[in-house]
Each structure stands twice: as C-alpha cells, then as structure tokens.
Design an enzyme around this catalytic site. Structure first.
Site, PDB file in Angstrom:
ATOM      1  N   GLY A 124       0.765  -1.231   0.000  1.00 47.07           N
ATOM      2  CA  GLY A 124       0.000   0.000   0.000  1.00 47.07           C
ATOM      3  C   GLY A 124       0.798   1.283   0.000  1.00 47.07           C
ATOM      4  N   PRO A 125       1.726   1.472   0.941  1.00 46.05           N
ATOM      5  CA  PRO A 125       2.451   2.751   0.987  1.00 46.05           C
ATOM      6  C   PRO A 125       3.254   3.042  -0.270  1.00 46.05           C
ATOM      7  CG  PRO A 125       2.700   1.568   3.058  1.00 46.05           C
ATOM      8  CD  PRO A 125       2.042   0.615   2.109  1.00 46.05           C
ATOM      9  N   THR A 164       2.472   2.055  -3.653  1.00 44.18           N
ATOM     10  CA  THR A 164       1.768   2.290  -4.924  1.00 44.18           C
ATOM     11  C   THR A 164       0.267   2.524  -4.788  1.00 44.18           C
ATOM     12  OG1 THR A 164       1.302  -0.066  -5.321  1.00 44.18           O
ATOM     13  CG2 THR A 164       3.436   0.780  -6.080  1.00 44.18           C
ATOM     14  N   GLU A 166       0.351 -13.500   0.178  1.00 42.88           N
ATOM     15  CA  GLU A 166      -0.545 -13.509  -0.986  1.00 42.88           C
ATOM     16  C   GLU A 166       0.169 -14.050  -2.216  1.00 42.88           C
ATOM     17  OE1 GLU A 166      -3.333  -9.660   0.250  1.00 42.88           O
ATOM     18  OE2 GLU A 166      -1.899  -9.507  -1.393  1.00 42.88           O
TER      19      GLU A 166
END
Length: 729
Positions: free
Chosen positions: A43-44, A46, A109
């Site tokens: 998250g941070p 892209t 994931e």
C-alpha cells in the site's frame, strides 16, 4: 450496473417463507461473486498512484478487480474472504516495488497465488509488474530484498520464508511489465489490453475447423503494414460465405493488443438497417476506450465523440459487412478522426460504395482512394476445400474409400465456398451413399454461382417443424437467447431441443457461449428469400413480415391473410395506433413486436393465437377492450412507463401457462399480481427506477420459477455475478 440473477429450483412445499428465504439467500450468494483480477501490492508504495490508476482503468473496462490493501490486514494467516478471492481470480497481478518484501502480507498472498497457479495447471495466470525494481531484484539476485527477508525469518521461521523466496523467484521468471520501459499511462493500457485478451473479453470466437486461413492472415497482416504511421482502410472484399468475417476475427485476435484500443462491430449493415446506429457508436466508443458506455443523444453526437476521443489514439476497428457509404460515414468516415498508425478493416460483398480511384476523379469524394487497400477474397484451393468438407462430412481429414469419388464431385459443385462446404458437408454426415448421390444430382441442377440454391438443398432435408424453426430464427430470432423462442416452439408441439440440435449439427444455425441463436447472414438471406417466394407480389400472403414498412402497409391496407404468423412493427418513422379491424385479418398471428402507439377497438376473440408479444414504449393506458391473450407464452415490455395499476396486465397475464415476463428499462413502481400465471419460468425486472418494484405476496407462490432477475438503478456494484445459463429442458 449489474444483474442480480437467482436460480430457483422447483419446489413442492409452496410456502411463502421458503420461497422468500431462497430468494434472500440467492441475493446474498450473488454478492459473493468471483473476481477476474487480484491486485497484490504494498500500500504505501503504490496504493495512491499506480495501483489506483490501474484499478480504475480495469474497472472502467468491465474487469472485476479485487484490490486488497495489506496495510489494513491483521494476523498472520491468509484465509476466509482473501483466500477465496485469490482462488476465484483468473489473473493475479503482483506489483513489485522497492519495499514490497518488507510486507509479510504481500509475500503470503504471492505464495498463495503461485500455489493456485500450480494447482490449476496454468489456469490461474500471474502477470507481474516491476514498478521500481527489476526482475533480477525479485529473483533475489541482488541484495534489495535480503534484509527484509532476514527479518521475516526471525519472526516466521526459515521454512515459511523459504516458500516466500520460491514464490518471488517463480513470479519473477514470468514475462511481465517494467515501468522503466515506458510511462505509467502506456503501461496501464498494455496491462488492461492483455488482461482483456486473457479473459477472452475481446477475443473473437472462431469456428472449430479453420482450414487454409494462415496464408490469408499473413497476406492481410502484410497489407496492414503495422510499422507505417499512416492511417488507412483495408477492405476485405468477396462474396457472401467466402470467409471474410472469419478472417477478420483471426486478424483481430492476432494484432488487437498492439493498439491503444480496438473494437469489432459485427453485421453493421443489418444493425444500421434496424436503426441501431447510436448503439453501434456506443459500442465502438466503449470497447475502444475500455470505458463504460457513453451516453449519446443522436448519431451526430456520436460522430463528434468518435472524432474527439480517437484523434490521438492508435486504434484498430473492424466494421463487418458494409454496403453503403452512409454506414461508414457514421462510424469511421475520415482518417483524420484517428491517431497515427490506426487501421480500419472493412468486410463487404460490394466495393461500389467506396470512393476508389475512378469515383474519386469523377465525384471528388472527400476521401482519397489511396487510403483504401483492397484484399480480394478467393475461393478455397481444392486441397483446403477438400479438407474442410471432410471435417464436416466425416469428422476426419479424408473420406472413406467408397465415398472418395462422390465427395470429390460434391466439393467441386460447391465452388470452394467455405459456408457451402460446411453446411452441405454437415448435412451429409452419417447419411448413406444413396443420399449423397441424390444430393449431388440436386447440386447438378443449380447454377454454379447460385449459392443460396445450393444451401437450400440442406434446408430441404429438414422436416416441417425444423423448417419452421429455421425460418423463425432467420426472420425474428437471430441474437435472441435460445430459451425464449424455445417456449414458443414447445407450445406449438414442436420438439425444439432435438430440432435445434439438428439445425446446429447441420451448420444451419449456431448457439454461442451466451446461449444466443446465431445464423450466417447468407443463411438468414436464404430463409427470408424462402418467405418472399411464398408470394412475390402480395406480402400479406407471406407467413412472416420482418420489414416494418411492409408489415405496416399490410396492416393499414387490411391486406393481411390467415397465412401471416409473425409481424414486426418497430423502428417506424412515427408511432401508429392499431385497430381491432386491422388485426381481424390476421387470425393465426403468433409473433407480434410493437413500438409505441396503442391498440384500439374491440379485440374480443382476436390475437388468440399470439405466443410472443413484445412492446417497446407501451402506452400507460391501453385503449383496447376485451383483449385477452389466452395463449401468450412470452411477454416483453421495454422502455416503458408502466403505472402501478396498468390495465394491460390483465390481458397479458391471462394465460396460466405464460412462461416468461421481461420488463426491461421500464419505470415500474409495483409488480403485477402473478396469481393468474402460476407456471411462470422466467421473471426479469431490469429497472430504471431508483428502487426495485414492490413484489407483493403472489411471487412467493411461483413454485415453478427457474430464474428471477432484479436490477434497480441503485444497484451499482461491480461485484455481482450472474448465474450459469439454466436448462429449460
């Protein structure tokens, strides 16, 4: 806006609670739909830039995307919704960034994605994106990820991290995209195009047997001269049934990903004849821009949108089956509408409408003839014609010895036309040799150039019911979902399940992946010519009237006869009211399609044979009295404003054996009372209202209901799924 579709099995208990519970349960199940693409990213790094743009571009292209933000995840195990999302996705897109390996969630994931891909034998595709790192970094050939992985080993253990390292290396070996190779916008375009192809959302479906196509594809690709920055038109010219559309589909599948946008518009001539120019313009814009349909008020507004939005884009557009300049002018008139390197491919039987060299000199047409390149389609070479025929007639590449001579003679008589080879070959499959000899004699009587009469030989092999079904499809049901006319044919005591199978095996019709009935335009023309020949001078003595102007004239002049069983009155210049006296001349009418207007007069004992009734823009106050559609099987109401106590419901729902009710793009505040049609199978409400219609208690009594679809304007989620086609048999 998506469809909520519920499959409801037959029930015998008939209680309100059980039906309601099933409907509620099916709605909840539809919300747990599968996804097309799973985005895996830190998250941070892209979330607010590249990933956000990629997500919205895919969403606009109709791709269902699961976007998981590892920053909001807690715990250390993948499970529940997240694991189901990964397993359900056809494509997984890991976005590798400099700090990607610092996220245990990203690595979990990724490992799960790699495992799914292995377990599904490649059905699950991984498409990696190297955002600000290179494949060597992800393969752990540099030290970029080492420190982060060492920290993970201290927390999670060597065995867990070893699995993550294997997943990194395996994903990095897959060919993906590197942001260093271009700007973000171009990269996102390429990714979306590739995903659409992988999902087969743009790839055109091809016939099972492609013979002699590769040389033609190479010729066309060479003429397209992809390296040239010029914009030009390639015209595939040839007689009907020679394979123009099939060749265009193969070329489209092969090169479409190399353009900024692409669109394949099928059967343009027929669509525009039916007044669907705005629909085609919308499709062209939506497909080429990977965007949801754009609202267009009229064809001029559509032209303006095409010119404005495509001016700087390199696009590939296929316009299938044109025969008039006006058709081209509404979709792709001038090359300055399109960006450098664009290609427009046209298929046509007749090039006379194009401004080629001689016409350019004489008429000073707006488009210079040099912009057109012509590819002349020829008949198949004998070897390829023989191979194609044998595949359909014998399901093998060569005939049995005893059929060698007669098959060679039949192939010669077809003239190397692919459609004739397919249809006649399929019609002879599993037939005795004497039947083959009789077919050859019939072909001997047909002039070589008369393709329709050759195809008619296969039509004449059908029994009476099969002929009726073929003619119904040719005149009225091309593009219709198979289940709807099935109920009509069933009510007429035909055997549609087996008859449709016969027609399909004889290559006279096709049923596509969406369960819709399709027919080659030459076979459609054959069917309509058979109807025209029922009476060349008096249309009112023909069985089916699909041309609205002719149908209107027959009705208004009261020249209809008991022969007429189907009437289409849509797309007329102005609305007309129709009287009971006009319909009194049509006692055997079983198919009626209206647009606007009203029914006026005393309809007692009229339209008693009607099985299919479709009405676009039906009146809010029906003027007909004593109307009772006692044998109606299919009711379709479209684009209408239907008041709560509409007086048309009583006449339309009079038949207890009514099977289908479709209310499409209508304003409807309350559903009718269904207690008069307890054998209903399909119920569809596709609304423009802000809320779903009030159903009332009678819906709970529809124990035979197989499909219920409800769509209200407020349903916007792209996460809803549709159920598989149900089998009415």
């Amino acid at each position: 806006m998506e469809t909520r579709e519920m499959e409801i099995s037959d029930s015998s208990n008939g209680t309100t609670g059980s039906i309601t519970d099933r409907i509620r349960g099916d709605i909840q199940a539809s919300l747990r739909s599968h996804f097309d693409v799973f985005l895996n990213f830190r998250g941070p790094d892209t979330r607010l830039n590249f990933t956000d743009c990629l997500y919205h571009s895919m969403d606009a292209a109709g791709i269902r995307v699961f976007r998981d933000d590892e920053e909001i995840r807690k715990g250390e195990a993948i499970g529940g919704e997240l694991e189901r999302a990964i397993k359900s996705c056809t494509i997984c897109v890991p976005i590798f960034s400099k700090n990607y390996a610092s996220s245990a969630w990203c690595l979990r994931e990724l490992a799960s994605m790699v495992d799914c891909s292995r377990n599904r034998d490649g059905e699950g595709t991984i498409l990696p994106v190297f955002f600000d790192v290179g494949p060597r970094d992800v393969k752990l050939e540099t030290g970029l990820y080492h420190e982060a992985l060492q920290k993970h080993e201290q927390k999670f253990g060597c065995e867990v991290v070893r699995r993550w390292k294997e997943a990194l290396r395996e994903a990095a070996r897959i060919k993906g995209w590197n942001l260093k190779d271009g700007g973000q916008g171009e990269l996102i375009r390429l990714i979306v195009a590739e995903v659409l192809i992988k999902l087969n959302k743009r790839e055109k479906i091809l016939p099972d047997h492609l013979v002699g196509i590769q040389d033609r594809v190479e010729d066309v690709v060479r003429l397209l001269d992809e390296g040239s920055p010029d914009v030009f038109y390639l015209v595939m010219h040839g007689m009907g049934g020679i394979g123009k559309t099939t060749l265009a589909k193969v070329v489209f599948n092969q090169i479409s990903s190399r353009f900024h946008g692409c669109s394949f518009l099928s059967d343009v001539r027929e669509a525009l004849k039916g007044g669907k120019v705005i629909q085609l313009q919308k499709q062209l814009l939506a497909e080429t821009l990977n965007f949801k349909p754009i609202e267009i008020s009229d064809s001029d507004a559509g032209i303006s949108q095409i010119k404005r939005r495509f001016r700087d884009k390199k696009v590939l557009i296929i316009l299938d089956d044109l025969d008039k300049w006006d058709q081209l002018s509404k979709l792709a008139k001038n090359r300055d509408w399109f960006g450098r390197g664009s290609r427009i491919i046209i298929t046509t039987r007749d090039t006379n409408f194009l401004p080629l060299e001689e016409e350019y000199r004489e008429n000073n047409a707006q488009m210079q003839f040099q912009e057109f390149k012509i590819y002349q389609m020829e008949e198949l070479h004998h070897a390829h014609a023989r191979q194609l025929f044998n595949k359909h007639a014998f399901r093998m590449d060569s005939p049995p010895n005893e059929y060698d001579d007669v098959s060679r003679d039949i192939i010669y008589k077809t003239g190397g036309l692919p459609l004739a080879l397919e249809v006649i070959g399929s019609s002879l499959y599993c037939k005795g040799k004497q039947f083959w000899k009789d077919t050859l004699k019939k072909l001997d009587l047909v002039p070589k150039q008369d393709v329709c009469d050759k195809l008619k030989i296969s039509f004449e092999m059908l029994d009476d019911a099969q002929r009726e079904i073929f003619l119904d499809i040719a005149c009225h049901f091309i593009g219709e979902e198979r289940v709807y006319p099935y109920y009509i044919w069933k009510a007429l005591d035909f055997f549609p399940r087996s008859d449709i199978s016969v027609l399909a095996h004889m290559s006279l019709i096709k049923v596509d992946d969406d369960d819709r009935l399709l027919m080659h335009d030459l076979l459609r023309d054959l069917g309509r010519e058979i109807i025209r020949r029922e009476d060349l001078k008096v249309p009112g003595k023909r069985s089916r009237l699909w041309c609205p102007k002719i149908a209107l004239d027959v009705l208004h002049t009261r020249k209809g006869t008991e022969n007429v069983i189907a009437l289409k009155l849509t797309g007329l210049c102005k609305e007309h009211d129709f009287t009971s006296e006009e319909f009194s001349k049509l006692p055997n009418l079983r198919f009626l399609e209206l647009e606007g207007g009203n029914l006026a007069g005393d309809f007692e004992n009229l339209l008693s044979s009607l099985r299919w009734f479709s009405w676009h823009r039906c009146p809010s106050d029906l003027q007909a009295i004593n109307l009772c559609l006692s044998n109606l099987v299919i009711l379709k109401l479209l684009d209408s404003d239907i008041p709560e106590n509409w007086n048309g419901w009583g006449p339309c729902l009079a038949n207890p054996d009514l099977k289908v009710i479709q209310v499409i793009r209508c304003h409807l505040s309350a559903a009718p009372d269904f207690s008069t049609c307890m054998n209903l199978k399909i119920l569809v409400f596709d609304q423009h209202c802000p809320k779903s219609p009030q159903m009332g208690s009678s819906i709970s009594k529809l124990e035979r209901l197989k499909r219920l679809e409800i769509l209200a304007a407020q349903v916007q989620s792209s996460k809803l799924s549709t159920s598989p086609h149900f089998d009415p048999w």
